[in-house]
Enzyme design. Sequence first.
Site, PDB file in Angstrom:
ATOM      1  CE  LYS A 156     -66.311  22.349   9.575  1.00  0.00           C
ATOM      2  NZ  LYS A 156     -66.333  22.553   8.140  1.00  0.00           N
ATOM      3  CD  GLU A 230     -62.125   7.224  10.111  1.00  0.00           C
ATOM      4  OE1 GLU A 230     -62.015   7.043   8.897  1.00  0.00           O
ATOM      5  OE2 GLU A 230     -63.121   6.916  10.767  1.00  0.00           O
ATOM      6  CB  CYS A 264     -56.849   9.287   3.275  1.00  0.00           C
ATOM      7  SG  CYS A 264     -58.112   8.061   2.970  1.00  0.00           S
ATOM      8  CD  GLU A 363     -51.913  13.363   3.711  1.00  0.00           C
ATOM      9  OE1 GLU A 363     -52.189  14.304   4.478  1.00  0.00           O
ATOM     10  OE2 GLU A 363     -52.661  12.381   3.539  1.00  0.00           O
TER      11      GLU A 363
HETATM   12  P1  NAP Z   1     -58.757  19.388   7.022  1.00  0.00           P
HETATM   13  O1  NAP Z   1     -58.289  20.690   6.525  1.00  0.00           O
HETATM   14  O2  NAP Z   1     -58.206  18.894   8.307  1.00  0.00           O
HETATM   15  O3  NAP Z   1     -60.355  19.509   7.101  1.00  0.00           O
HETATM   16  C1  NAP Z   1     -61.173  18.407   7.393  1.00  0.00           C
HETATM   17  C2  NAP Z   1     -62.466  18.914   7.979  1.00  0.00           C
HETATM   18  O4  NAP Z   1     -62.215  19.423   9.279  1.00  0.00           O
HETATM   19  C3  NAP Z   1     -63.107  20.072   7.219  1.00  0.00           C
HETATM   20  O5  NAP Z   1     -64.496  19.974   7.375  1.00  0.00           O
HETATM   21  C4  NAP Z   1     -62.545  21.281   7.944  1.00  0.00           C
HETATM   22  O6  NAP Z   1     -63.341  22.416   7.804  1.00  0.00           O
HETATM   23  C5  NAP Z   1     -62.554  20.798   9.380  1.00  0.00           C
HETATM   24  N1  NAP Z   1     -61.520  21.367  10.230  1.00  0.00           N
HETATM   25  C6  NAP Z   1     -60.196  21.446   9.966  1.00  0.00           C
HETATM   26  N2  NAP Z   1     -59.548  21.988  11.017  1.00  0.00           N
HETATM   27  C7  NAP Z   1     -60.480  22.241  11.970  1.00  0.00           C
HETATM   28  C8  NAP Z   1     -60.434  22.804  13.277  1.00  0.00           C
HETATM   29  N3  NAP Z   1     -59.290  23.221  13.811  1.00  0.00           N
HETATM   30  N4  NAP Z   1     -61.580  22.914  13.960  1.00  0.00           N
HETATM   31  C9  NAP Z   1     -62.726  22.511  13.421  1.00  0.00           C
HETATM   32  N5  NAP Z   1     -62.856  21.964  12.190  1.00  0.00           N
HETATM   33  C10 NAP Z   1     -61.735  21.831  11.463  1.00  0.00           C
HETATM   34  O7  NAP Z   1     -58.514  18.230   5.957  1.00  0.00           O
HETATM   35  P2  NAP Z   1     -58.892  18.265   4.413  1.00  0.00           P
HETATM   36  O8  NAP Z   1     -57.865  19.087   3.709  1.00  0.00           O
HETATM   37  O9  NAP Z   1     -60.331  18.608   4.253  1.00  0.00           O
HETATM   38  O10 NAP Z   1     -58.733  16.741   4.025  1.00  0.00           O
HETATM   39  C11 NAP Z   1     -57.538  16.179   3.583  1.00  0.00           C
HETATM   40  C12 NAP Z   1     -56.890  15.389   4.702  1.00  0.00           C
HETATM   41  O11 NAP Z   1     -57.781  14.391   5.159  1.00  0.00           O
HETATM   42  C13 NAP Z   1     -55.666  14.652   4.234  1.00  0.00           C
HETATM   43  O12 NAP Z   1     -54.680  14.739   5.229  1.00  0.00           O
HETATM   44  C14 NAP Z   1     -56.155  13.222   4.107  1.00  0.00           C
HETATM   45  O13 NAP Z   1     -55.157  12.251   4.205  1.00  0.00           O
HETATM   46  C15 NAP Z   1     -57.128  13.143   5.223  1.00  0.00           C
HETATM   47  N6  NAP Z   1     -58.086  12.058   5.024  1.00  0.00           N
HETATM   48  C16 NAP Z   1     -57.981  10.941   5.811  1.00  0.00           C
HETATM   49  C17 NAP Z   1     -58.846   9.874   5.608  1.00  0.00           C
HETATM   50  C18 NAP Z   1     -58.740   8.618   6.433  1.00  0.00           C
HETATM   51  O14 NAP Z   1     -59.590   7.760   6.290  1.00  0.00           O
HETATM   52  N7  NAP Z   1     -57.740   8.461   7.296  1.00  0.00           N
HETATM   53  C19 NAP Z   1     -59.827   9.958   4.615  1.00  0.00           C
HETATM   54  C20 NAP Z   1     -59.904  11.111   3.837  1.00  0.00           C
HETATM   55  C21 NAP Z   1     -59.031  12.162   4.063  1.00  0.00           C
HETATM   56  P3  NAP Z   1     -63.023  23.516   6.675  1.00  0.00           P
HETATM   57  O15 NAP Z   1     -63.027  22.812   5.373  1.00  0.00           O
HETATM   58  O16 NAP Z   1     -64.119  24.476   6.816  1.00  0.00           O
HETATM   59  O17 NAP Z   1     -61.679  24.076   7.005  1.00  0.00           O
END
Ligand code: NAP
Length: 462
Positions: A156, A230, A264, A363
């Site tokens: 997804k 992650e 990240c 962040e």
């Molecule tokens: P996000 O808003 O948390 O979304 C990540 C994924 O999860 C998307 O596919 C999102 O779907 C889904 N999602 C979010 N909340 C959900 C929920 N309550 N239930 C089900 N699915 C959910 O994060 P992002 O803005 O895409 O990514 C940026 C973040 O990722 C930053 O904080 C970054 O640091 C972190 N990151 C961490 C790493 C690591 O290796 N630690 C690597 C890359 C990124 P939708 O898009 O449809 O909302």
Amino acid sequence: MTRMIQCISPVDGRVYAERPALPPDAAQAAVARAQAAQAGWAARPLDERIACVKSGVAVLNTMKERAVEELAWQMGRPTRYGGEFGGVNERTDYMSGIAAEALAPQVIEDSNRFRRLLAREPVGVVFIVAPWNYPYLTAINTIVPALIAGNSVVLKHASQTLLVGERLAEAFHQGGVPEDVFQNVVLDHQTTEALIGARSFGFVNFTGSVGGGQAIERAAAGTFTATALELGGKDPGLVCADADLAAAIDGLMDGAMYNAGQCCCGIERIYVHERHYDAFVEGAVAWVEKLTLGNPFDAETTLGPMANARFARTVREQVAEAVAAGAKPLIDPARFPADDGGAYLAPQVLVDVDHSLRVMREESFGPVVGIMKVRDEDEAIGLMNDSPYGLTASIWTADPERAERIGARLQTGTVFQNRCDYLDPALCWTGCKDTGRGAALSTLGYHSVTRPKSYHLKKVTQ
Ligand code: NAP
């Protein structure tokens, strides 16, 4: 009514792509197909699975031009950077190369009396919930080992990078991975969580925000589903007294600004030994002033828009709050006329900052960095650890022993010396504190997508 999932392009604010979210019963049916297909896939020889995965990635490489253009529309990355194919290929090759050894049973005893071994077997269906910021790389980290280990995969992808899952599915299917073994699904949050709560998966890899990770952990509660979470970071850089200053400026500022800071493991705060502080700040400002903010399709653009105007808003708010509290912004936004108050955001370097400010604690995930002067290692370590996150830490020093000594005292997943913002596929990608938990890539990456199984075989009856 069917819910549409939309990708609003940061380039011009239009709806670039939209897809209907799968209704719950269709989502369950997709999972059921993945479950049914898994045993047949796992029964195929390891070499065959590796060949299909590698050939899928080879097909993906042929889509490069299209993928680079789509990435620019979906999340604003300048086309000059050419997509994520270098990392995708490097990680695929490495994980393919170590698969036989990583998945081989560990034979404890094979004698006349006993055969005892510790085997690993696929967990079944692996569910990957991926973020938009490195949409191919973050997904590939789990797709490749999961498929090679004999699992089915349900992906997804993020709404912001809606088309990436489709490209991956096209490529892997053309490469020979059966359609039910690799499925891209478009889901809303509710259905995503419901599937997890219904114990549909053997393993869930979630990469994204802390809030998202917490929601996934709650969804999995009580199901005993293994989860890797992650999450975000606030990664520090440290410039020691013996650092190569020019290299430190170049490495850390690139780590802070590449991908408009949306990494990240991007550098979000920098601590500089007092000996280098003034020169470092001067160099950092000069480095940033060379950036060109603009349309990601323009050849001269080195800094694209942030992926979404709401992400830029967060950064603007953090900077404004810091400045109101006395921080000094060193970049004049007038140098970046493309800043439109929306997704196109001028980069910023802040000094006179401290850890009372959100910009030094939360962040930012954008093109902004705060720089502080430090007297010695102890002060630096205290500040580096003063964070809810722990993903990577980057130490610039001529002395590897110093880097290791400081690294041992840091609460972090990865310690870098004289580099940053890089994933080495031979090393485990992991974090601590609010960065979550998990072990991607390396041999440990195979442990995440398999479960141990012990065989205690007594060959004789007495
Ligand atoms: P996000 O808003 O948390 O979304 C990540 C994924 O999860 C998307 O596919 C999102 O779907 C889904 N999602 C979010 N909340 C959900 C929920 N309550 N239930 C089900 N699915 C959910 O994060 P992002 O803005 O895409 O990514 C940026 C973040 O990722 C930053 O904080 C970054 O640091 C972190 N990151 C961490 C790493 C690591 O290796 N630690 C690597 C890359 C990124 P939708 O898009 O449809 O909302």
